[in-house]
Design an enzyme around this catalytic site. Structure first.
Site, short mmCIF file in Angstrom:
data_model
loop_
_atom_site.label_atom_id
_atom_site.label_comp_id
_atom_site.label_asym_id
_atom_site.label_seq_id
_atom_site.Cartn_x
_atom_site.Cartn_y
_atom_site.Cartn_z
CG MET A 38 6.55 3.06 4.76
SD MET A 38 6.77 2.18 6.32
CE MET A 38 7.21 0.55 5.75
CD GLU A 39 9.40 5.32 0.18
OE1 GLU A 39 8.52 4.92 -0.62
OE2 GLU A 39 9.12 5.89 1.26
CG ASP A 71 22.98 -13.37 1.08
OD1 ASP A 71 22.58 -14.55 1.10
OD2 ASP A 71 23.60 -12.88 0.12
CG LEU A 77 -1.97 -1.15 1.22
CD1 LEU A 77 -2.87 -1.05 2.43
CD2 LEU A 77 -2.80 -1.16 -0.06
CB CYS A 78 4.48 1.93 -0.12
SG CYS A 78 4.98 1.80 1.59
CG HIS A 79 1.19 6.62 -2.38
ND1 HIS A 79 0.91 6.55 -1.04
CD2 HIS A 79 0.02 6.91 -3.01
CE1 HIS A 79 -0.38 6.79 -0.85
NE2 HIS A 79 -0.94 7.01 -2.03
#
Length: 203
Positions: A157-158, A172, A119-121
């Protein structure tokens, strides 16, 4: 031997059966009791913007918002342990330069946030910074990420995706040497811009 209770026997144990009885269980319907919260109370409560009036998930319409300069900074910590820390410090990991690869991965992650978080733009980033530093005090990697944009929605969020992907990449790159590595304390440190203005974490 398994004994089967007939309706009369079940009634004596559990009380009267519902009108539909217990037959045809595949057709039984289950109802969830509705919340006692009134619509007025919902309006007065702090709302979640990604939840619609009926409780469904939704993408926020940001078209009415004004475009402003948006900056967000996030951080996380990857605890390596002494053995792995020494290998990373000496650049002796089999996969190569851990910090350089994780830095590029974090930047790439920030640019793909909207494909990872549904739901992020999909926004245009003007700047992404990811810094990784080895911390000898607790044999860890301290990661800080910054995202910037001029637009109608924030870049928190980014920034958090950047440090998370960088942390996962550190894991990793190092997992062959240890499975005990921990990615911890992913969090927003500060943000500026938008209706809510400036915010920073208080220690």
């Amino acid at each position: 031997m398994i004994s089967i209770l007939h309706n009369s026997e079940m009634e004596s144990v559990f009380g009267d059966l519902p009108p539909s009885g217990i037959s045809g269980s595949s057709h039984n319907s289950f109802t969830v009791e509705k919340s006692a919260i009134t619509p007025q109370e919902c309006e007065n409560a702090v709302s979640l913007t990604h939840v619609g009036r009926a409780g469904e998930a939704q993408m926020v319409d940001v078209s009415p918002k004004e475009s402003t300069k948006r900056i967000a900074i996030a951080s996380c910590n990857v605890i390596l342990g002494k053995k792995v820390f020494d290998l990373v410090l000496a650049n002796q990991m089999a996969k190569g330069d851990v910090l350089s690869v994780a830095k590029i991965a974090g930047i790439s992650g920030a640019k793909h946030t909207s494909t990872l978080i549904p739901l992020c733009h999909n926004i245009t980033l003007s700047h992404v910074r990811v810094d990784l530093h080895l911390n000898p005090k607790n044999y860890s990697v301290d990661i800080e990420g910054e995202a910037a944009s001029t637009g109608k929605t924030g870049v928190e969020m980014e920034a958090m995706t950047a440090v998370t992907i960088a942390g996962l990449t550190v894991y990793d790159m190092c997992k062959a040497a240890s499975k005990d590595i921990q990615i911890t304390n992913v969090r927003l440190e500060s943000k500026t811009g938008g209706k809510s203005g400036q915010w920073s974490r208080e220690e």
